[in-house]
Write a protein that holds these residues in place. Structure first.
Motif, PDB file in Angstrom:
ATOM      1  N   LEU A   1      38.836  40.579  43.383  1.00  0.00           N
ATOM      2  CA  LEU A   1      38.588  41.540  42.316  1.00  0.00           C
ATOM      3  C   LEU A   1      38.647  42.971  42.855  1.00  0.00           C
ATOM      4  O   LEU A   1      39.110  43.887  42.149  1.00  0.00           O
ATOM      5  CB  LEU A   1      37.223  41.257  41.677  1.00  0.00           C
ATOM      6  CG  LEU A   1      36.887  42.052  40.413  1.00  0.00           C
ATOM      7  CD1 LEU A   1      37.894  41.760  39.290  1.00  0.00           C
ATOM      8  CD2 LEU A   1      35.474  41.725  39.932  1.00  0.00           C
ATOM      9  N   ASP A   2      38.189  43.164  44.091  1.00  0.00           N
ATOM     10  CA  ASP A   2      38.228  44.492  44.702  1.00  0.00           C
ATOM     11  C   ASP A   2      39.654  45.043  44.757  1.00  0.00           C
ATOM     12  O   ASP A   2      39.860  46.265  44.732  1.00  0.00           O
ATOM     13  CB  ASP A   2      37.658  44.447  46.122  1.00  0.00           C
ATOM     14  CG  ASP A   2      36.135  44.458  46.134  1.00  0.00           C
ATOM     15  OD1 ASP A   2      35.551  44.936  45.138  1.00  0.00           O
ATOM     16  OD2 ASP A   2      35.547  43.993  47.118  1.00  0.00           O
ATOM     17  N   GLN A   3      40.625  44.144  44.829  1.00  0.00           N
ATOM     18  CA  GLN A   3      42.020  44.581  44.899  1.00  0.00           C
ATOM     19  C   GLN A   3      42.536  45.099  43.561  1.00  0.00           C
ATOM     20  O   GLN A   3      43.602  45.727  43.499  1.00  0.00           O
ATOM     21  CB  GLN A   3      42.899  43.423  45.381  1.00  0.00           C
ATOM     22  CG  GLN A   3      42.563  42.957  46.789  1.00  0.00           C
ATOM     23  CD  GLN A   3      43.323  41.702  47.179  1.00  0.00           C
ATOM     24  OE1 GLN A   3      44.252  41.278  46.495  1.00  0.00           O
ATOM     25  NE2 GLN A   3      42.930  41.103  48.305  1.00  0.00           N
ATOM     26  N   GLN A   4      41.749  44.844  42.475  1.00  0.00           N
ATOM     27  CA  GLN A   4      42.179  45.288  41.150  1.00  0.00           C
ATOM     28  C   GLN A   4      41.693  46.691  40.818  1.00  0.00           C
ATOM     29  O   GLN A   4      42.142  47.296  39.843  1.00  0.00           O
ATOM     30  CB  GLN A   4      41.659  44.308  40.079  1.00  0.00           C
ATOM     31  CG  GLN A   4      41.970  42.859  40.347  1.00  0.00           C
ATOM     32  CD  GLN A   4      43.466  42.629  40.557  1.00  0.00           C
ATOM     33  OE1 GLN A   4      44.278  43.048  39.737  1.00  0.00           O
ATOM     34  NE2 GLN A   4      43.814  41.971  41.658  1.00  0.00           N
TER      35      GLN A   4
ATOM     36  N   VAL B   1      29.083  38.104  37.806  1.00  0.00           N
ATOM     37  CA  VAL B   1      28.020  38.868  37.153  1.00  0.00           C
ATOM     38  C   VAL B   1      26.751  38.028  37.035  1.00  0.00           C
ATOM     39  O   VAL B   1      25.629  38.563  37.134  1.00  0.00           O
ATOM     40  CB  VAL B   1      28.489  39.398  35.779  1.00  0.00           C
ATOM     41  CG1 VAL B   1      28.470  38.311  34.708  1.00  0.00           C
ATOM     42  CG2 VAL B   1      27.650  40.591  35.346  1.00  0.00           C
ATOM     43  N   THR B   2      26.901  36.713  36.857  1.00  0.00           N
ATOM     44  CA  THR B   2      25.728  35.838  36.798  1.00  0.00           C
ATOM     45  C   THR B   2      24.987  35.829  38.127  1.00  0.00           C
ATOM     46  O   THR B   2      23.753  35.942  38.177  1.00  0.00           O
ATOM     47  CB  THR B   2      26.139  34.408  36.408  1.00  0.00           C
ATOM     48  OG1 THR B   2      26.666  34.405  35.077  1.00  0.00           O
ATOM     49  CG2 THR B   2      24.930  33.464  36.462  1.00  0.00           C
ATOM     50  N   ALA B   3      25.728  35.696  39.222  1.00  0.00           N
ATOM     51  CA  ALA B   3      25.103  35.690  40.548  1.00  0.00           C
ATOM     52  C   ALA B   3      24.382  37.007  40.817  1.00  0.00           C
ATOM     53  O   ALA B   3      23.263  37.026  41.356  1.00  0.00           O
ATOM     54  CB  ALA B   3      26.160  35.434  41.612  1.00  0.00           C
TER      55      ALA B   3
ATOM     56  N   ASP C   1      41.490  38.803  30.638  1.00  0.00           N
ATOM     57  CA  ASP C   1      42.509  39.334  31.543  1.00  0.00           C
ATOM     58  C   ASP C   1      42.087  39.207  32.999  1.00  0.00           C
ATOM     59  O   ASP C   1      42.931  39.268  33.905  1.00  0.00           O
ATOM     60  CB  ASP C   1      42.783  40.809  31.227  1.00  0.00           C
ATOM     61  CG  ASP C   1      43.490  41.009  29.897  1.00  0.00           C
ATOM     62  OD1 ASP C   1      44.025  40.022  29.351  1.00  0.00           O
ATOM     63  OD2 ASP C   1      43.494  42.156  29.397  1.00  0.00           O
ATOM     64  N   PHE C   2      40.792  39.065  33.247  1.00  0.00           N
ATOM     65  CA  PHE C   2      40.274  38.978  34.616  1.00  0.00           C
ATOM     66  C   PHE C   2      39.779  37.569  34.953  1.00  0.00           C
ATOM     67  O   PHE C   2      39.092  37.376  35.956  1.00  0.00           O
ATOM     68  CB  PHE C   2      39.136  39.982  34.808  1.00  0.00           C
ATOM     69  CG  PHE C   2      39.572  41.414  34.796  1.00  0.00           C
ATOM     70  CD1 PHE C   2      39.783  42.100  35.986  1.00  0.00           C
ATOM     71  CD2 PHE C   2      39.798  42.077  33.605  1.00  0.00           C
ATOM     72  CE1 PHE C   2      40.196  43.431  35.988  1.00  0.00           C
ATOM     73  CE2 PHE C   2      40.206  43.407  33.597  1.00  0.00           C
ATOM     74  CZ  PHE C   2      40.422  44.076  34.786  1.00  0.00           C
ATOM     75  N   ALA C   3      40.129  36.590  34.138  1.00  0.00           N
ATOM     76  CA  ALA C   3      39.581  35.240  34.288  1.00  0.00           C
ATOM     77  C   ALA C   3      39.838  34.655  35.680  1.00  0.00           C
ATOM     78  O   ALA C   3      38.996  33.917  36.212  1.00  0.00           O
ATOM     79  CB  ALA C   3      40.167  34.321  33.209  1.00  0.00           C
ATOM     80  N   ALA C   4      40.965  34.962  36.285  1.00  0.00           N
ATOM     81  CA  ALA C   4      41.307  34.384  37.585  1.00  0.00           C
ATOM     82  C   ALA C   4      40.315  34.787  38.669  1.00  0.00           C
ATOM     83  O   ALA C   4      40.199  34.100  39.701  1.00  0.00           O
ATOM     84  CB  ALA C   4      42.721  34.810  37.988  1.00  0.00           C
ATOM     85  N   PHE C   5      39.595  35.867  38.459  1.00  0.00           N
ATOM     86  CA  PHE C   5      38.660  36.362  39.472  1.00  0.00           C
ATOM     87  C   PHE C   5      37.215  35.934  39.211  1.00  0.00           C
ATOM     88  O   PHE C   5      36.294  36.398  39.874  1.00  0.00           O
ATOM     89  CB  PHE C   5      38.743  37.895  39.539  1.00  0.00           C
ATOM     90  CG  PHE C   5      40.151  38.406  39.645  1.00  0.00           C
ATOM     91  CD1 PHE C   5      40.896  38.202  40.797  1.00  0.00           C
ATOM     92  CD2 PHE C   5      40.740  39.041  38.570  1.00  0.00           C
ATOM     93  CE1 PHE C   5      42.202  38.655  40.877  1.00  0.00           C
ATOM     94  CE2 PHE C   5      42.045  39.498  38.638  1.00  0.00           C
ATOM     95  CZ  PHE C   5      42.790  39.305  39.803  1.00  0.00           C
ATOM     96  N   ARG C   6      37.035  35.069  38.249  1.00  0.00           N
ATOM     97  CA  ARG C   6      35.724  34.513  37.898  1.00  0.00           C
ATOM     98  C   ARG C   6      34.658  35.603  37.697  1.00  0.00           C
ATOM     99  O   ARG C   6      33.573  35.545  38.306  1.00  0.00           O
ATOM    100  CB  ARG C   6      35.246  33.525  38.966  1.00  0.00           C
ATOM    101  CG  ARG C   6      36.195  32.370  39.235  1.00  0.00           C
ATOM    102  CD  ARG C   6      36.352  31.467  38.027  1.00  0.00           C
ATOM    103  NE  ARG C   6      37.012  30.228  38.354  1.00  0.00           N
ATOM    104  CZ  ARG C   6      38.346  30.043  38.389  1.00  0.00           C
ATOM    105  NH1 ARG C   6      39.140  31.067  38.095  1.00  0.00           N
ATOM    106  NH2 ARG C   6      38.862  28.878  38.703  1.00  0.00           N
ATOM    107  N   PRO C   7      34.932  36.578  36.846  1.00  0.00           N
ATOM    108  CA  PRO C   7      33.944  37.657  36.662  1.00  0.00           C
ATOM    109  C   PRO C   7      32.642  37.159  36.053  1.00  0.00           C
ATOM    110  O   PRO C   7      31.578  37.738  36.311  1.00  0.00           O
ATOM    111  CB  PRO C   7      34.664  38.630  35.721  1.00  0.00           C
ATOM    112  CG  PRO C   7      35.655  37.791  34.981  1.00  0.00           C
ATOM    113  CD  PRO C   7      36.118  36.770  35.984  1.00  0.00           C
TER     114      PRO C   7
ATOM    115  N   ARG D   1      32.750  31.033  48.052  1.00  0.00           N
ATOM    116  CA  ARG D   1      33.656  31.142  46.904  1.00  0.00           C
ATOM    117  C   ARG D   1      33.436  32.458  46.163  1.00  0.00           C
ATOM    118  O   ARG D   1      34.396  33.131  45.779  1.00  0.00           O
ATOM    119  CB  ARG D   1      33.460  29.964  45.948  1.00  0.00           C
ATOM    120  CG  ARG D   1      34.046  28.660  46.455  1.00  0.00           C
ATOM    121  CD  ARG D   1      34.193  27.660  45.326  1.00  0.00           C
ATOM    122  NE  ARG D   1      32.921  27.339  44.695  1.00  0.00           N
ATOM    123  CZ  ARG D   1      32.103  26.369  45.099  1.00  0.00           C
ATOM    124  NH1 ARG D   1      32.429  25.637  46.163  1.00  0.00           N
ATOM    125  NH2 ARG D   1      30.967  26.132  44.472  1.00  0.00           N
ATOM    126  N   LEU D   2      32.170  32.810  45.959  1.00  0.00           N
ATOM    127  CA  LEU D   2      31.872  34.065  45.263  1.00  0.00           C
ATOM    128  C   LEU D   2      32.395  35.265  46.053  1.00  0.00           C
ATOM    129  O   LEU D   2      32.937  36.220  45.468  1.00  0.00           O
ATOM    130  CB  LEU D   2      30.364  34.195  45.047  1.00  0.00           C
ATOM    131  CG  LEU D   2      29.736  33.241  44.029  1.00  0.00           C
ATOM    132  CD1 LEU D   2      28.217  33.348  44.068  1.00  0.00           C
ATOM    133  CD2 LEU D   2      30.250  33.519  42.621  1.00  0.00           C
TER     134      LEU D   2
END
Length: 395
Positions: A181-184, A291-293, A281-287, A173-174
């Motif tokens: 996110l890389d696509q952004q 960052v926690t991982a 604004d980036f919530a869909a990508f689980r930032p 999942r991560l």
């Protein structure tokens, strides 16, 4: 500074000095504390610029300090209430030498200089219930005639870095979130520690908080960096090289825009999570999860075996395998018994450990020592203390 080396000191073998401001002597004690408490340095307690900040330092007759208690005034000055200052998380425990005895701590808390400096009521918290210093303080304070009231703030959550997280399904999942996110834009992680700290980094953390749900949907009181005052507080902390090295920020950037961070205190083998946030604004990508991982991987490399995630938001913490940790307490320590009886309604019940210690000590006290004048004074303090507790002590 003033101090008392009078007949009382000769009797109890303890000397107490009161220093204006937050004394640098705290650092000498911090160097002797366990690694998990080594961050309790003068800069951590901050507030050295408060006009009424003061530090009590208790020493043995040979001059060796064994306890330090920095406080600032809070509430109406007429009441004389005090509070131990500093960052609310992870905790504000009193620097106490591991070899300090019950007799020494009791003598400190009943010393004339201590009584004059602390006034009728003071607060210490949050503090962990399983901390040896917590138990020692409650017992000694009660034996010295104080009443210890306890407010319960929940439990912290502890995460074992060697526990096998992330699982294979979590890794997948991560990885999927990371690809999206890389696509952004161009993605990179930045680790800030030690000499890397500067005003620009603090401003970046504030930017993320302003773009998070805390900044957009609340009054911002829960934010750690949004206000200029909070950032100035952290500048004071980071001016101590030892604390600058212990505090880390892991920042996730997209095209150099900060979109998530984890702010942590490393006290290996323990790490304390202080704050984390992400841009909505980036919530869909689980930032936040990304960052926690990443930060947990950094923590492992730095020798961290256990992470204290703090209280609240138990769902994702349990999902990661975090277990319920020690209870978090907030102590209100009251000089007069009748005032404490009324304050229970505003604060919380009396500590069981402290109550037993108080009863044991009370059995050998002179029951008739209080004059009518002192009882009248106590009545005034009761009224003032209730007002202070109701108006001033909440955070």
């Amino acid at each position: 500074m003033y101090h008392a080396r009078i007949d009382y000191d000769a009797i109890c073998d303890v000397a107490v000095e009161r220093h204006a401001g937050v004394s640098g002597q705290i650092d000498h004690l911090a160097d002797r504390l366990p690694a998990t408490h080594g961050f309790l340095r003068a800069a951590w307690f901050g507030s050295s610029d408060c006009a009424d900040a003061a530090t009590l330092v208790a020493s043995r007759i040979d001059g060796t300090p064994f306890a330090a208690l920095p406080t600032i005034g809070i509430g109406p000055s007429l009441v004389g209430a005090r509070i131990v200052p500093g960052s609310y998380w992870p905790f504000r425990s009193m620097p106490l030498a591991p070899d300090a005895t019950h007799a020494e701590l009791k003598a400190f808390l009943e010393h004339p200089v201590t009584l004059q400096s602390l006034g009728p009521i003071w607060r210490l918290g949050p503090i962990y219930a399983d901390d040896p210093a917590t138990r020692a303080l409650k017992q000694a304070a009660a034996s010295a005639g104080w009443t210890v009231l306890v407010r319960r703030l929940g439990h912290t959550f502890l995460f074992d870095t060697g526990g096998g997280w992330p699982r294979s399904s979590t890794r997948r999942r991560l990885a999927n979130y990371a690809r999206q996110l890389d696509q952004q834009g161009s993605v990179r992680y930045q680790l800030v520690r030690g000499t890397d700290w500067n005003d620009a980094v603090l401003d970046d953390l504030a930017t993320v908080e302003q773009a998070s749900w805390v900044g957009r949907a609340t009054d911002g009181t829960g934010a750690k960096f949004m206000s200029a005052e909070r950032r100035e507080d952290w500048r004071r902390v980071l001016a101590d090289p030892a604390l600058a090295d212990a505090l880390t920020a892991t920042i996730l950037r997209v095209d150099e825009r900060p979109v998530a961070f984890s702010f942590d205190l490393i006290a290996a083998p323990m790490q304390y999570g202080i704050a984390s946030s992400y841009d909505d604004d980036f919530a869909a990508f689980r930032p936040g999860k990304l960052v926690t991982a990443h930060q947990i991987g950094i923590a492992r490399d730095l020798g961290v075996e256990r992470i204290d995630f703090g209280a609240g938001d138990s769902g994702y913490k349990r999902e990661m395998g975090a277990a319920l940790g020690p209870e978090i307490l907030d102590l209100l320590i009251v000089r007069h018994r009748s005032a404490a009886s009324l304050l229970k309604m505003k604060w919380g019940s009396e500590s069981e450990i402290a109550r037993e210690a108080y009863r044991a000590a009370n059995a050998v006290r002179d029951a008739g020592r209080e004059s009518a004048g002192r009882r009248r004074f106590e009545a005034w303090i009761t009224i003032g203390a209730l007002a202070a507790a109701a108006i001033s002590f909440a955070e």
